[in-house]
Design a protein around this motif. Structure first.
Motif, PDB file in Angstrom:
ATOM      1  N   ASN A  79      -9.403  -6.224  -9.693  1.00  0.00           N
ATOM      2  CA  ASN A  79      -9.154  -7.601  -9.277  1.00  0.00           C
ATOM      3  C   ASN A  79      -7.738  -7.757  -8.724  1.00  0.00           C
ATOM      4  OD1 ASN A  79      -9.831 -10.424  -9.031  1.00  0.00           O
ATOM      5  ND2 ASN A  79      -8.425 -10.768 -10.735  1.00  0.00           N
ATOM      6  N   GLY A  80      -7.636  -8.358  -7.562  1.00  0.00           N
ATOM      7  CA  GLY A  80      -6.333  -8.632  -6.967  1.00  0.00           C
ATOM      8  C   GLY A  80      -5.800  -7.550  -6.050  1.00  0.00           C
ATOM      9  N   ILE A  81      -6.556  -6.482  -5.842  1.00  0.00           N
ATOM     10  CA  ILE A  81      -6.089  -5.442  -4.914  1.00  0.00           C
ATOM     11  C   ILE A  81      -5.946  -6.057  -3.532  1.00  0.00           C
ATOM     12  CG2 ILE A  81      -6.874  -3.418  -3.615  1.00  0.00           C
ATOM     13  CD1 ILE A  81      -7.886  -2.221  -6.151  1.00  0.00           C
ATOM     14  N   ASN A  82      -4.851  -5.753  -2.873  1.00  0.00           N
ATOM     15  CA  ASN A  82      -4.596  -6.194  -1.505  1.00  0.00           C
ATOM     16  C   ASN A  82      -3.804  -5.063  -0.857  1.00  0.00           C
ATOM     17  OD1 ASN A  82      -4.122  -7.525   0.875  1.00  0.00           O
ATOM     18  ND2 ASN A  82      -2.955  -9.195  -0.027  1.00  0.00           N
ATOM     19  N   GLU A  83      -4.514  -4.199  -0.121  1.00  0.00           N
ATOM     20  CA  GLU A  83      -3.873  -2.984   0.351  1.00  0.00           C
ATOM     21  C   GLU A  83      -4.426  -2.511   1.685  1.00  0.00           C
ATOM     22  OE1 GLU A  83      -4.775  -0.354  -2.904  1.00  0.00           O
ATOM     23  OE2 GLU A  83      -6.731   0.191  -2.076  1.00  0.00           O
ATOM     24  N   LYS A  84      -3.708  -1.581   2.285  1.00  0.00           N
ATOM     25  CA  LYS A  84      -4.219  -0.876   3.447  1.00  0.00           C
ATOM     26  C   LYS A  84      -5.259   0.107   2.904  1.00  0.00           C
ATOM     27  CE  LYS A  84      -0.094  -0.982   6.400  1.00  0.00           C
ATOM     28  NZ  LYS A  84       0.271  -2.302   6.117  1.00  0.00           N
ATOM     29  N   PRO A  85      -6.329   0.372   3.638  1.00  0.00           N
ATOM     30  CA  PRO A  85      -7.368   1.272   3.124  1.00  0.00           C
ATOM     31  C   PRO A  85      -6.807   2.636   2.738  1.00  0.00           C
ATOM     32  CG  PRO A  85      -8.103   0.173   5.116  1.00  0.00           C
ATOM     33  CD  PRO A  85      -6.661  -0.155   4.963  1.00  0.00           C
ATOM     34  N   GLN A  86      -7.218   3.088   1.546  1.00  0.00           N
ATOM     35  CA  GLN A  86      -6.769   4.383   1.062  1.00  0.00           C
ATOM     36  C   GLN A  86      -7.794   4.994   0.130  1.00  0.00           C
ATOM     37  OE1 GLN A  86      -3.448   3.964  -1.896  1.00  0.00           O
ATOM     38  NE2 GLN A  86      -3.434   1.872  -1.132  1.00  0.00           N
ATOM     39  N   PHE A  87      -7.696   6.299  -0.044  1.00  0.00           N
ATOM     40  CA  PHE A  87      -8.540   6.998  -0.989  1.00  0.00           C
ATOM     41  C   PHE A  87      -8.095   6.659  -2.404  1.00  0.00           C
ATOM     42  CE2 PHE A  87      -8.894   9.844   2.735  1.00  0.00           C
ATOM     43  CZ  PHE A  87     -10.286   9.910   2.838  1.00  0.00           C
ATOM     44  N   VAL A  88      -8.893   7.031  -3.381  1.00  0.00           N
ATOM     45  CA  VAL A  88      -8.557   6.797  -4.784  1.00  0.00           C
ATOM     46  C   VAL A  88      -7.221   7.446  -5.125  1.00  0.00           C
ATOM     47  CG1 VAL A  88      -9.294   7.250  -7.160  1.00  0.00           C
ATOM     48  CG2 VAL A  88     -10.976   6.662  -5.443  1.00  0.00           C
ATOM     49  N   THR A  89      -6.929   8.564  -4.511  1.00  0.00           N
ATOM     50  CA  THR A  89      -5.693   9.300  -4.785  1.00  0.00           C
ATOM     51  C   THR A  89      -4.459   8.624  -4.203  1.00  0.00           C
ATOM     52  OG1 THR A  89      -6.005  10.589  -2.774  1.00  0.00           O
ATOM     53  CG2 THR A  89      -6.910  11.502  -4.819  1.00  0.00           C
ATOM     54  N   GLY A  90      -4.660   7.636  -3.317  1.00  0.00           N
ATOM     55  CA  GLY A  90      -3.545   6.944  -2.687  1.00  0.00           C
ATOM     56  C   GLY A  90      -3.283   7.412  -1.262  1.00  0.00           C
ATOM     57  N   ALA A  91      -3.981   8.471  -0.844  1.00  0.00           N
ATOM     58  CA  ALA A  91      -3.817   8.955   0.532  1.00  0.00           C
ATOM     59  C   ALA A  91      -4.443   7.951   1.500  1.00  0.00           C
ATOM     60  CB  ALA A  91      -4.482  10.323   0.690  1.00  0.00           C
ATOM     61  N   ALA A  92      -3.777   7.731   2.613  1.00  0.00           N
ATOM     62  CA  ALA A  92      -4.251   6.746   3.591  1.00  0.00           C
ATOM     63  C   ALA A  92      -5.536   7.206   4.267  1.00  0.00           C
ATOM     64  CB  ALA A  92      -3.182   6.501   4.643  1.00  0.00           C
ATOM     65  N   LEU A  93      -6.384   6.243   4.596  1.00  0.00           N
ATOM     66  CA  LEU A  93      -7.584   6.503   5.390  1.00  0.00           C
ATOM     67  C   LEU A  93      -7.184   6.312   6.853  1.00  0.00           C
ATOM     68  CD1 LEU A  93     -10.267   4.589   3.308  1.00  0.00           C
ATOM     69  CD2 LEU A  93     -10.302   7.007   3.839  1.00  0.00           C
ATOM     70  N   GLY A  94      -6.843   7.389   7.522  1.00  0.00           N
ATOM     71  CA  GLY A  94      -6.303   7.324   8.873  1.00  0.00           C
ATOM     72  C   GLY A  94      -7.188   6.623   9.886  1.00  0.00           C
ATOM     73  N   ALA A  95      -8.490   6.693   9.709  1.00  0.00           N
ATOM     74  CA  ALA A  95      -9.409   6.075  10.673  1.00  0.00           C
ATOM     75  C   ALA A  95      -9.383   4.551  10.582  1.00  0.00           C
ATOM     76  CB  ALA A  95     -10.818   6.584  10.439  1.00  0.00           C
ATOM     77  N   TYR A  96      -8.652   4.007   9.611  1.00  0.00           N
ATOM     78  CA  TYR A  96      -8.645   2.559   9.391  1.00  0.00           C
ATOM     79  C   TYR A  96      -7.254   1.956   9.554  1.00  0.00           C
ATOM     80  CZ  TYR A  96     -13.390   3.166   7.769  1.00  0.00           C
ATOM     81  OH  TYR A  96     -14.727   3.456   7.706  1.00  0.00           O
ATOM     82  N   ASP A  97      -6.484   2.462  10.486  1.00  0.00           N
ATOM     83  CA  ASP A  97      -5.163   1.898  10.756  1.00  0.00           C
ATOM     84  C   ASP A  97      -5.299   0.445  11.190  1.00  0.00           C
ATOM     85  OD1 ASP A  97      -3.870   4.251  10.162  1.00  0.00           O
ATOM     86  OD2 ASP A  97      -3.876   4.964  12.244  1.00  0.00           O
ATOM     87  N   GLY A  98      -4.497  -0.425  10.598  1.00  0.00           N
ATOM     88  CA  GLY A  98      -4.536  -1.844  10.951  1.00  0.00           C
ATOM     89  C   GLY A  98      -5.516  -2.661  10.144  1.00  0.00           C
ATOM     90  N   TYR A  99      -6.371  -2.031   9.350  1.00  0.00           N
ATOM     91  CA  TYR A  99      -7.321  -2.748   8.493  1.00  0.00           C
ATOM     92  C   TYR A  99      -6.628  -3.144   7.197  1.00  0.00           C
ATOM     93  CZ  TYR A  99     -11.443  -1.452  11.278  1.00  0.00           C
ATOM     94  OH  TYR A  99     -12.390  -1.327  12.261  1.00  0.00           O
ATOM     95  N   ASN A 100      -7.200  -4.125   6.487  1.00  0.00           N
ATOM     96  CA  ASN A 100      -6.695  -4.532   5.179  1.00  0.00           C
ATOM     97  C   ASN A 100      -7.885  -4.773   4.256  1.00  0.00           C
ATOM     98  OD1 ASN A 100      -4.383  -5.278   3.494  1.00  0.00           O
ATOM     99  ND2 ASN A 100      -5.408  -7.259   3.413  1.00  0.00           N
TER     100      ASN A 100
END
Length: 168
Positions: A104-125
């Motif tokens: 609850n309350g997550i507000n982030e740029k898309p990322q994997f569970v490990t915290g690594a960014a999901l590169g295909a989703y640049d600009g998404y929230n």
């Protein structure tokens, strides 16, 4: 005397009318074409948003209903023992989350569970909301939670995706 032959061809007035009619028709066709081409990217970002929401929802739904819920969910936690005081996101990475309330309350740029960014989703929230909503589905308030993942593609309006998780 030979009979006069009728001249064949178009007059200047007929030529001007033809040009005007063809111009109007071409304008209509090109306007329709450009409108459809301008929207050709809509299915792409909608599909990417759906896949991103599904990624988050699959992760969240794989977790326990509540802190007091046993592994596997059986037996169900008694209604009085389930907390509906859902707080903000749990500290630490999502890899440490063990129940749906932690999201609850997550507000982030898309990322994997490990915290690594999901590169295909640049600009998404991505935003996540978890609320007790048993009344929505005919259960006691504490017996179901509505999980809403809201994906905002770049330059587009937010797209919410909701599921219910019950206490079983």
């Amino acid at each position: 005397m030979k009979p006069a032959h009728k001249q064949r061809g178009m007059t200047l007035v007929e030529m001007v009318i033809s040009i005007v009619l063809i111009s109007i028709a071409m304008t209509a066709v090109l306007t329709a074409f450009s409108t459809s081409m301008g929207r050709s990217s809509d299915p792409l970002w909608k599909n990417k948003s759906l896949k991103l929401a599904q990624l988050y929802l699959d992760e969240i739904l794989s977790k326990k209903y509540d802190v007091s819920t046993p592994l596997g969910g059986v037996p169900a936690t008694p209604v009085g023992a389930v907390s509906c005081n859902v707080s903000g996101p749990k500290a630490g990475s999502r890899a440490s989350y063990n129940n749906v309330d932690d999201y609850n309350g997550i507000n982030e740029k898309p990322q994997f569970v490990t915290g690594a960014a999901l590169g295909a989703y640049d600009g998404y929230n991505v935003k996540v909301s978890v609320v007790c909503a048993g009344d929505d589905v005919g259960l006691a308030t504490n017996n179901a939670k509505r999980i809403t993942v809201t994906v905002t593609p770049p330059g587009q309006s937010p797209m919410p995706f909701s599921v219910y998780r019950s206490n079983f």
